[in-house]
Design a protein around this motif. Structure first.
Motif, short mmCIF file in Angstrom:
data_model
loop_
_atom_site.label_atom_id
_atom_site.label_comp_id
_atom_site.label_asym_id
_atom_site.label_seq_id
_atom_site.Cartn_x
_atom_site.Cartn_y
_atom_site.Cartn_z
N ALA A 491 128.73 17.74 32.52
CA ALA A 491 128.48 19.11 32.05
C ALA A 491 128.87 20.13 33.10
O ALA A 491 129.47 21.19 32.80
CB ALA A 491 127.01 19.27 31.66
N ARG A 494 132.62 20.74 33.27
CA ARG A 494 133.21 21.57 32.21
C ARG A 494 133.45 23.00 32.70
O ARG A 494 134.47 23.62 32.37
CB ARG A 494 132.32 21.58 30.96
N GLU A 524 136.97 16.80 26.98
CA GLU A 524 136.33 16.56 25.69
C GLU A 524 135.99 15.08 25.53
O GLU A 524 134.89 14.72 25.09
CB GLU A 524 137.24 17.02 24.54
N GLN A 527 133.06 14.05 28.04
CA GLN A 527 131.72 14.52 27.65
C GLN A 527 131.24 13.82 26.39
O GLN A 527 130.06 13.45 26.28
CB GLN A 527 131.72 16.04 27.45
N ALA A 528 132.14 13.60 25.43
CA ALA A 528 131.77 12.85 24.23
C ALA A 528 131.25 11.47 24.60
O ALA A 528 130.25 10.98 24.05
CB ALA A 528 132.97 12.75 23.29
N VAL A 531 127.68 11.73 26.78
CA VAL A 531 126.53 12.17 25.99
C VAL A 531 126.18 11.12 24.93
O VAL A 531 125.00 10.81 24.72
CB VAL A 531 126.83 13.55 25.34
N TRP A 572 129.80 13.05 17.89
CA TRP A 572 129.61 14.07 18.93
C TRP A 572 130.43 15.30 18.59
O TRP A 572 131.63 15.20 18.30
CB TRP A 572 130.03 13.55 20.30
N ALA A 574 131.78 19.03 19.95
CA ALA A 574 131.98 19.84 21.16
C ALA A 574 131.16 21.13 21.09
O ALA A 574 130.56 21.55 22.08
CB ALA A 574 133.46 20.15 21.34
N GLU A 575 131.15 21.75 19.92
CA GLU A 575 130.38 22.98 19.77
C GLU A 575 128.89 22.66 19.82
O GLU A 575 128.35 21.94 18.98
CB GLU A 575 130.72 23.67 18.44
N ASN A 577 127.60 20.79 22.05
CA ASN A 577 127.43 19.51 22.74
C ASN A 577 126.31 18.70 22.09
O ASN A 577 125.37 18.23 22.72
CB ASN A 577 127.11 19.76 24.22
N ARG A 578 126.42 18.51 20.76
CA ARG A 578 125.34 17.91 20.00
C ARG A 578 125.78 16.61 19.32
O ARG A 578 126.98 16.35 19.17
CB ARG A 578 124.83 18.89 18.94
#
Length: 601
Positions: A491, A494, A524, A527-528, A531, A572, A574-575, A577-578
């Motif tokens: 995070a 980013r 991207e 992080q995907a 998370v 996952w 990106a918008e 990060n959920r």
């Protein structure tokens, strides 16, 4: 370059992003149907990463031993650790012989048996009679199967007059107000100019994102460009926590040694010379699935039975195969031994370690290659005009762990299926949907930020930190605390990715600009992965977490798979990060489901 700049526009029936095996299998189907097809590639088509595939294409031809697609189906479901969708797996395994015979008719130079049939070798996790014994299912062209495949498809595409745009990098998907895909923006590397390529259909075939890890068998072009494009367009990435570690990467170099080595009879040995896989997988031994073998190797090293001065690698022994067999069946491996390990594999073992190799997750699709997303309670709503095939996609035939040879099969089956599905839409007689007024705004803003930032960071320094973090926190064995720390590290990275700068602002063949754009895609994918991994509180396939215990009744089985709570696909976004989830499809198309059980080999 300012927002609102007039850009060159070109129109096609179909734009395909990526000229590897899946992209060219789809483009061939489309060009043969008379459609106007553009294939974009960062490199010359025969340099695409499919060229590096070595071992074979899985198909139940039964040329060398008893086999049928039901066995292949069972092996793939079991290999996926029950995270694969059984309808898609059945479709792939049933289609497998057809696509291999098509390749043969296209002129692919498979190795041959004495009776002229296609040579097949054993491969990890492939069995006859539902796990009773290894089976010879990998259709091979020595250990250069991907090379032969890619050149065969390229020749057929040239014959079909497919249009290739070489050294072009696609940047963003263009979607209209209704969410339909109407084209892509792309950078022409030779000139530095940005173009809008309008299309009635866009197909993503950009391959994997294996360069998010420091030690990888992947080429440097594998930066997850399709994943980045999808994530920026609001499309979720599925099952990104599952990354395959290939058991036999050359220690210290990461270069792949095909599973075909073990298929031909190579043996993994520890410092005592012991064939240790007999302890972990009594039936399949060295031909157990890749996640299983990688964990076993890592366990040997952790318990002090590794080889070398630091006891940090395992030896792959092929000396008993004989120089003639090695020269005939494994010529590339012989070269790799000399060039990357200074080892003559005909006379001595070669040092190997598990190395990141393949992403099981990607852009969610159905068996026709159409990109699908959850919407209003519907798990798989189609995005009109957008397809994805190959490693960048997740139709989920691989689930939590891919069987060797199923990657080349995946790209052939679903590349062909997507091509056929697009042809059936009768695109020739359909018109292009209008471009939105802001079609290129996101792309131009990204480029303007790079060009205007004078005090930011060098892209490869940030990329190196992404790779180090992923290697440390998302390796063969993971811990919950380590993954949670990895989430925080990624995070923070980013913010640094959004502050990249270029010292060289020139346009013509500016590789620094291309690399900076690639780092945005790496971000991207990383992080995907991080998370999604931290959120999955179980062990399944390639996702092995030390915190979760072995099942009490099977102490040698993989750690703590939790079917009650985690037999579901991760999505996952990106918008924000959920994460969201959707169920695994346990219902095949025509046969009985394979019920979950403990994986032993």
């Amino acid at each position: 370059m300012q927002i609102g700049t007039t850009l060159a526009k070109r129109k096609f029936d179909v734009v395909i992003v990526g000229a590897g095996g899946s992209g060219m299998r789809a483009s061939l189907q489309l060009s043969l149907a008379g459609l106007n097809v553009a294939v974009l590639s960062k490199v010359f088509p025969t340099r695409s990463h499919t060229v590096a595939a070595q071992g074979g294409i899985g198909a139940s031809l039964g040329n060398m031993s008893e086999d049928n697609w039901h066995y292949h189906f069972y092996d793939t479901v079991k290999g996926s650790d029950w995270l694969g969708d059984q309808d898609a797996i059945e479709f792939m395994c049933r289609e497998a012989p057809k696509v291999v015979y098509e390749l043969e008719h296209f002129g692919m130079p498979f190795d041959r048996n004495a009776d002229g049939t296609i040579y097949q070798r054993p491969f990890g996790g492939h069995t006859a009679n539902y796990g009773e014994k290894p089976v010879q299912r990998a259709c091979a062209a020595a250990d250069r199967t991907g090379h032969a495949l890619l050149h065969t498809l390229y020749q057929q595409n040239v014959k079909a007059r497919t249009q290739f745009f070489v050294e072009w990098m696609a940047l963003d998907i263009i979607r209209d107000a209704e969410g339909d895909t109407v084209g892509v923006t792309a950078l022409e590397m030779e000139t530095g100019e940005v173009h809008i390529l309008e299309a009635k259909t866009v197909l993503l075939a950009t391959g994997g994102a294996g360069r998010i890890f420091a030690a990888s068998t992947n080429a440097f072009i594998n930066t997850g460009d399709g994943l980045g494009m999808a994530a920026r367009a609001g499309i979720p990435l599925q099952d990104m926590e599952f990354w395959q570690f290939h058991p036999t990467g050359v220690a210290g170099a990461g270069v792949l040694l095909t599973e075909g080595c073990r298929g031909e009879g190579a043996i993994l040995r520890n410092v005592n010379g012991e064939r240790f896989m007999e302890r972990y997988a009594p039936t399949l031994k060295d031909l157990a699935p890749r996640d299983f073998v990688s964990r076993s190797m890592d366990q040997e090293i952790k318990e002090g039975r590794g080889c070398g001065p630091n006891k940090d690698y395992i030896l792959l022994d092929m000396t008993h195969l004989g120089a003639d067999t090695i020269a005939k069946r494994l010529p590339s491996v012989l070269e790799i031994g000399h060039n990357f390990a200074n080892v003559d594999i005909t006379k001595e073992p070669i040092p190997v370690v598990p190395t990141i190799h393949y992403q099981m997750g990607g852009i969610p699709t159905n068996i026709n290659g159409q990109v699908v997303v959850p919407n209003n309670g519907i798990h798989n709503e189609v995005i009109n005009g957008l397809y994805a095939v190959g490693e960048c996609s997740c139709v989920s035939v691989h689930g939590a762990n891919r069987l060797g040879t199923n990657s080349l099969l995946d790209l052939l089956v679903f590349g062909r299926a997507a091509g056929n599905h697009i042809v059936d839409f009768n695109l020739k007689n359909k018109t292009h949907k209008p471009l939105p007024k802001d079609a290129a705004d996101r792309t131009l803003a990204r480029l303007a930020r790079l060009d205007s930032n004078s005090g930011g960071e060098y892209s490869q320094r940030v990329a190196g930190d992404i790779r180090s973090a992923m290697q440390q926190h998302a390796g063969v064995f993971r811990t919950q605390a380590g993954m949670d720390e990895g989430v925080t590290k990624i995070a923070a990275l980013r913010d640094r990715v959004s502050n990249l700068a270029l010292k060289d602002k020139s346009k013509v063949f500016n590789t620094a600009r291309v690399e900076a754009l690639e780092v945005e895609n790496l971000m991207e994918a990383a992080q995907a992965t991080m998370v999604s991994a931290a959120a999955r509180r179980e062990c399944r396939g390639a996702h092995t977490v030390d915190d979760y215990e072995h099942p009490a009744d099977h102490p040698t089985a993989p750690l703590g798979r939790d079917d009650a709570n985690w037999m579901k696909h991760t999505l996952w976004y990106a918008e924000g990060n959920r994460l969201e989830y959707k169920p695994v499809n346990l219902k095949p198309l025509t046969v009985d489901s394979v019920p979950p059980k403990v994986r032993t080999f």
